[in-house]
Design a protein around this motif. Structure first.
Motif, PDB file in Angstrom:
ATOM      1  N   ILE A  72       0.829  -1.168  -0.020  1.00  0.00           N
ATOM      2  CA  ILE A  72       0.112  -0.080  -0.054  1.00  0.00           C
ATOM      3  C   ILE A  72       0.941   1.337   0.060  1.00  0.00           C
ATOM      4  CG2 ILE A  72      -1.590   1.209   1.206  1.00  0.00           C
ATOM      5  CD1 ILE A  72      -2.855  -1.312   2.387  1.00  0.00           C
ATOM      6  N   THR A  73       0.534   2.258  -0.881  1.00  0.00           N
ATOM      7  CA  THR A  73       1.226   3.552  -1.219  1.00  0.00           C
ATOM      8  C   THR A  73       0.264   4.753  -1.124  1.00  0.00           C
ATOM      9  OG1 THR A  73       1.747   3.520  -3.300  1.00  0.00           O
ATOM     10  CG2 THR A  73       3.460   2.623  -2.254  1.00  0.00           C
ATOM     11  N   CYS A  74       0.914   5.733  -0.817  1.00  0.00           N
ATOM     12  CA  CYS A  74       0.113   7.144  -1.052  1.00  0.00           C
ATOM     13  C   CYS A  74       0.415   7.618  -2.307  1.00  0.00           C
ATOM     14  CB  CYS A  74       0.347   8.079  -0.100  1.00  0.00           C
ATOM     15  SG  CYS A  74      -0.117   7.519   1.729  1.00  0.00           S
ATOM     16  N   ALA A  75      -0.754   8.167  -2.908  1.00  0.00           N
ATOM     17  CA  ALA A  75      -0.565   9.003  -4.416  1.00  0.00           C
ATOM     18  C   ALA A  75       0.437   9.842  -3.985  1.00  0.00           C
ATOM     19  CB  ALA A  75      -1.845   9.174  -4.907  1.00  0.00           C
ATOM     20  N   LYS A  76       0.729  10.481  -5.124  1.00  0.00           N
ATOM     21  CA  LYS A  76       1.651  11.770  -5.297  1.00  0.00           C
ATOM     22  C   LYS A  76       0.786  12.632  -4.414  1.00  0.00           C
ATOM     23  CE  LYS A  76       4.251  15.087  -8.174  1.00  0.00           C
ATOM     24  NZ  LYS A  76       4.483  15.316  -9.553  1.00  0.00           N
ATOM     25  N   PRO A  77       1.633  13.621  -3.448  1.00  0.00           N
ATOM     26  CA  PRO A  77       0.695  14.618  -2.721  1.00  0.00           C
ATOM     27  C   PRO A  77       0.258  15.728  -3.936  1.00  0.00           C
ATOM     28  CG  PRO A  77       2.865  14.039  -1.712  1.00  0.00           C
ATOM     29  CD  PRO A  77       2.775  13.539  -2.803  1.00  0.00           C
ATOM     30  N   GLY A  78      -1.096  16.184  -3.595  1.00  0.00           N
ATOM     31  CA  GLY A  78      -1.537  17.310  -4.397  1.00  0.00           C
ATOM     32  C   GLY A  78      -0.946  18.529  -4.269  1.00  0.00           C
ATOM     33  N   ALA A  79      -0.829  19.211  -5.221  1.00  0.00           N
ATOM     34  CA  ALA A  79      -0.108  20.608  -5.021  1.00  0.00           C
ATOM     35  C   ALA A  79      -0.660  21.882  -4.130  1.00  0.00           C
ATOM     36  CB  ALA A  79      -0.211  21.447  -6.344  1.00  0.00           C
ATOM     37  N   GLY A  80       0.027  22.165  -3.221  1.00  0.00           N
ATOM     38  CA  GLY A  80      -0.170  22.826  -2.319  1.00  0.00           C
ATOM     39  C   GLY A  80      -0.266  24.473  -2.722  1.00  0.00           C
ATOM     40  N   THR A  81      -0.780  25.486  -2.030  1.00  0.00           N
ATOM     41  CA  THR A  81      -0.723  26.686  -2.439  1.00  0.00           C
ATOM     42  C   THR A  81       0.469  27.320  -2.185  1.00  0.00           C
ATOM     43  OG1 THR A  81      -3.242  26.629  -1.909  1.00  0.00           O
ATOM     44  CG2 THR A  81      -2.223  28.746  -2.189  1.00  0.00           C
ATOM     45  N   ASN A  82       1.247  27.822  -3.216  1.00  0.00           N
ATOM     46  CA  ASN A  82       2.519  28.544  -3.187  1.00  0.00           C
ATOM     47  C   ASN A  82       3.389  27.824  -2.815  1.00  0.00           C
ATOM     48  OD1 ASN A  82       1.112  31.235  -3.725  1.00  0.00           O
ATOM     49  ND2 ASN A  82       0.402  31.457  -1.742  1.00  0.00           N
ATOM     50  N   THR A  83       3.216  26.487  -3.147  1.00  0.00           N
ATOM     51  CA  THR A  83       4.332  25.402  -2.778  1.00  0.00           C
ATOM     52  C   THR A  83       5.082  24.947  -4.072  1.00  0.00           C
ATOM     53  OG1 THR A  83       2.879  23.679  -3.023  1.00  0.00           O
ATOM     54  CG2 THR A  83       3.156  24.664  -0.757  1.00  0.00           C
ATOM     55  N   ARG A  84       6.015  24.426  -3.902  1.00  0.00           N
ATOM     56  CA  ARG A  84       6.750  23.758  -5.229  1.00  0.00           C
ATOM     57  C   ARG A  84       6.779  22.320  -4.807  1.00  0.00           C
ATOM     58  NH1 ARG A  84      12.250  26.964  -5.263  1.00  0.00           N
ATOM     59  NH2 ARG A  84      13.044  26.553  -2.789  1.00  0.00           N
ATOM     60  N   PRO A  85       7.012  21.472  -5.621  1.00  0.00           N
ATOM     61  CA  PRO A  85       7.107  20.113  -5.403  1.00  0.00           C
ATOM     62  C   PRO A  85       8.454  19.711  -4.686  1.00  0.00           C
ATOM     63  CG  PRO A  85       6.220  19.996  -7.633  1.00  0.00           C
ATOM     64  CD  PRO A  85       6.644  21.601  -7.057  1.00  0.00           C
ATOM     65  N   VAL A  86       8.660  18.781  -3.735  1.00  0.00           N
ATOM     66  CA  VAL A  86      10.071  18.527  -3.293  1.00  0.00           C
ATOM     67  C   VAL A  86      10.449  17.277  -4.117  1.00  0.00           C
ATOM     68  CG1 VAL A  86      11.298  17.809  -1.488  1.00  0.00           C
ATOM     69  CG2 VAL A  86       9.426  19.009  -0.867  1.00  0.00           C
ATOM     70  N   SER A  87      11.498  17.489  -5.088  1.00  0.00           N
ATOM     71  CA  SER A  87      11.866  16.374  -5.860  1.00  0.00           C
ATOM     72  C   SER A  87      12.177  15.036  -4.983  1.00  0.00           C
ATOM     73  CB  SER A  87      13.245  16.646  -6.638  1.00  0.00           C
ATOM     74  OG  SER A  87      14.333  17.100  -5.640  1.00  0.00           O
ATOM     75  N   GLY A  88      11.812  13.890  -5.608  1.00  0.00           N
ATOM     76  CA  GLY A  88      12.338  12.569  -5.032  1.00  0.00           C
ATOM     77  C   GLY A  88      11.544  12.502  -3.728  1.00  0.00           C
ATOM     78  N   GLY A  89      10.207  13.060  -3.528  1.00  0.00           N
ATOM     79  CA  GLY A  89       9.165  12.940  -2.506  1.00  0.00           C
ATOM     80  C   GLY A  89       9.047  11.284  -2.251  1.00  0.00           C
TER      81      GLY A  89
END
Length: 736
Positions: free
Chosen positions: A13-30
């Motif tokens: 079981i895994t979690c889907a890629k987190p949704g985009a936050g407001t005024n955030t940027r993805p953390v690479s390799g999350g």
């Protein structure tokens, strides 16, 4: 660590890629595995807490996929807190606080800071959730004015104020001035400038001066009169007016705080220059109402019996440089006896006697006594009772008498030896008498004859009366001679000669003896100069309409040759036409020369011999004529024995003078006489006996190898053989 969870399909079981936050940027390799976290990162300029940014993948019940523990985060924009209050600042409305935006303070009125100091920027403060200001709140400094610039002719005012809206007052240097408005300046804002400005430029103080001095009384303007402070201004008086230098000088000085100076004195008044009353002259009487104004004259008048020229008597009041009083153009005059217009030095009287009318010496004995006692008193005073020997002298005596006494007085004539034969003290019969009666009184018959003479103060006439009557008396004596004549009594220095007039008439021979007794000789007239002097002296000394006077010339030896008693021949003759053969002696009168019998009785003119015995005066030289012929060298030795030398001429005029003295026709000149020069040392080089060169060698004739000694003849100076025997002329200087 718990074991991994798997789904029914045996998948982890895994979690889907987190949704985009407001005024955030993805953390690479999350990571997305179950129980693993995922951390958002805010875009630049945004922030959130770490708790908000972190989410974990977890089981979601029996769901085949995990879920994130938090919703996608919102990053809030980073801002800076409201800026803190600065010092002396005021808030700027609408001040921005966003990141990277600036905030600008503004200073309170009267304060300033640079734009750099006032501006601050909101910036990141590391990972802090809020920004920070790049600068601390600023401090606005009070606006001031720089030290005022130096004014012209000003001095700094100590403690000068520089605050905004405060004033600064200059002060002028001493001697300079300006208005208070010109001297005051205020510190004010200069737009947005960080410093204030002064409302006026530094002032200029002008030099304090005095106005042109007012016109004085009787003054004239002084061109270029100075008007500066502490400088003086000097008035000058109009011609003929004066004031002291202190009165004329005024100084420009400060007048309190006034912008102009004032003069230390009021304009002066120059007074008219006048001369003091003229001093008393000698033998003068005051001139009444003598004028003393400038340029006016004052005229003296002489006492009776005295005279002076109008030029001598008149003096004018004139300026005396810058002196406050005028001066008289001449010193008070001296009125001489009428003869003095040609006389040199005034005569003097012995002690106790008074000089009267310039040439008579009298003395009053005021205590009455008998004639004999008065005669002794006069003798004790080195005089004698006065004896007038002419009417002129009697009138002189009367003038002196009336000026001093009102009583009758004894005088010298007496007849004590032969009754009614009046004589002087040497028993010489008087040729002149002045009795009020033609014949004197006879004896009284009481054995006491009227044998002595008194004189009346009223008319000057004589009365013979008893010698035991008591009267005052008048003594007389001869004046002390002129100093140039060695003070020998009675002689006057007249045109380089010492002459004396003998008023008592006598024969030519008797007058020769009288002159010798008086240390002189009858005055000679050997040339024109001597004649002119003799004639002038006669006119000066003889009474008016007087007789001619003997002088030293006769032709007793040769009728054609006029000689002196020393046998010197005259080169000059002023005799009138033919005269009697018995008239052999020469006299001089107002009309010139004359001849009379030598036994006739006439006055005479004596000349003082100022030379040693046997020597004759010639100018300022004494000469002696050696009668015995001898050689030049022997003659020089004879002269030296007497302290003299053979005559040495200074120049041609001396030679001419001696030729006149010796006489052109005399043996001394015709045959030649040795004089003091020779060329025995060096041919043609003529020298004195003392080997000094003479200055007229070119005028000497007959100079050759055989003729080495000088002689004087009628042709002048010549050379002769030194061994020839001739007469000679010795000379020595006249002792003054």
């Amino acid at each position: 660590m718990s074991p991994p969870h798997y789904s029914l399909t045996n998948t982890e079981i895994t979690c889907a890629k987190p949704g985009a936050g407001t005024n955030t940027r993805p953390v690479s390799g999350g990571r997305r595995n179950l129980n693993q976290d995922y951390t958002y990162s805010c875009k630049p300029g945004f922030t959130a807490t770490s708790e908000e940014l972190n989410t974990v993948c977890e089981l979601s019940g029996n769901a085949p996929t995990g879920k994130w523990t938090k919703e996608p985060p919102t990053c809030e924009e980073i801002t800076c807190a409201k800026p803190g209050a600065g010092t002396n600042t005021r808030p700027v409305s609408g001040g921005r606080r966003n990141l990277n935006q600036d905030y600008t303070y503004s200073c309170k009125p009267g304060f300033t800071a640079t734009s750099e100091e006032l501006n601050t920027v909101c910036e990141l403060s590391g990972n802090a959730p809020t920004g920070k200001w790049t600068k601390e709140p600023p401090t606005c400094e009070e606006i001031t004015c720089a030290k005022p610039g130096a004014g012209t002719n000003t001095r700094p005012v100590s403690g000068g104020r520089r605050n905004l809206n405060q004033d600064y007052t200059y002060s002028c240097k001493p001697g300079f001035t300006a208005t208070s408005e010109e001297l005051n300046t205020v510190c004010e804002l200069s737009g947005n400038a960080p410093t204030g400005k002064w409302t006026k430029e530094p002032p200029t103080c002008e030099e304090i001066t005095c106005a042109k001095p007012g016109a004085g009384t009787n003054t004239r303007p002084v061109s270029g009169g100075r008007r500066n402070l502490n400088q003086d201004y000097t008035y000058s008086c109009k011609p003929g007016f004066t004031a002291t230098s202190e009165e004329l000088n005024t100084v420009c000085e400060l007048s309190g705080n006034a912008p102009t100076g004032k003069w230390t004195k009021e304009p002066p008044t120059c007074e008219e220059i006048i001369c003091a009353k003229p001093g008393a002259g000698t033998n003068t009487i005051p001139v009444s109402g003598g004028r003393r104004n400038l340029n006016q004259d004052y005229t003296y008048s002489c006492k009776p019996g005295f005279t002076a020229t109008s030029e001598e008597l008149n003096t004018v009041c004139e300026l005396s440089g810058n002196a406050p009083t005028g001066k008289w153009s001449k010193d008070p005059p001296t009125c001489e006896a009428e003869r003095s217009s040609t006389q040199g030095t005034p005569l003097r009287c012995p002690r106790g006697f008074e000089l009267f009318e310039g040439k008579y010496c009298f003395l009053i004995i005021s205590k009455a006594d008998i004639w004999e006692v008065q005669a002794r008193k006069c003798k004790a005073k080195k005089g004698q009772l006065a004896i007038p020997r002419s009417e002129d002298k009697a009138e002189v005596l009367q003038r002196y008498h009336t000026e001093n006494l009102r009583n009758d007085v004894w005088i010298g004539p007496q007849s004590l030896v032969v009754s009614n034969v009046f004589t002087d003290f040497e028993l010489n019969r008087l040729s002149f008498t002045y009795f009020k009666n033609k014949r004197p009184e006879r004896a009284s018959g009481k054995g006491q004859g009227p044998d002595c003479v008194s004189v009346s103060a009223q008319n000057g006439k004589w009365t013979n009366e008893c010698c035991y009557t008591r009267h005052p008396a008048i003594c007389e004596t001869g004046p002390i001679g002129d100093p140039e004549c060695g003070d020998v009594s009675g002689y006057i220095f007249f045109q380089d000669r010492c002459l004396r007039f003998i008023t008592n008439p006598d024969s030519f021979e008797a007058q020769c003896h009288e002159c010798r007794r008086l240390k002189g000789r009858l005055a000679p007239s050997l040339n024109e100069a001597q004649n002119e002097a003799l004639l002038a002296f006669y006119k000066s000394e003889s009474p008016a309409n007087g007789k001619p006077a003997w002088f030293n010339l006769h032709n007793l030896i040769s009728s054609s040759n006029y000689q002196t008693t020393e046998l010197l021949t005259s080169t000059f003759s002023k005799l009138p036409g033919r005269s009697s053969d018995s008239d052999r002696c020469v006299n001089i009168g107002s009309g010139g020369w004359g001849k009379e019998c030598c036994h006739d009785k006439l006055p005479a003119v004596c000349e003082l011999n100022r030379c040693p015995q046997h020597y004759i005066q010639s100018g300022d030289t004494c000469v002696r004529l050696l009668q015995t012929p001898d050689t030049w060298e022997a003659s020089e030795k004879k002269c030296r024995k007497e302290g003299a030398s053979l005559l040495v001429f200074r120049d041609a005029s001396t030679r001419s003078q001696l030729l006149g003295l010796l006489g052109i026709g005399s043996t001394f000149v015709s045959e030649g006489s040795w004089i003091g020069c020779h060329d025995q040392v060096e041919e043609k080089k003529i020298q004195t006996p003392f080997l000094k060169d003479i200055g007229f060698s070119s005028q000497v004739s007959g100079n050759n190898a055989e003729r080495d000694c000088c002689l004087l003849n009628s042709d002048g100076i010549a050379m002769g053989c030194c061994y020839e025997k001739l007469r000679a002329v010795c000379s020595l200087p006249l002792k003054k």
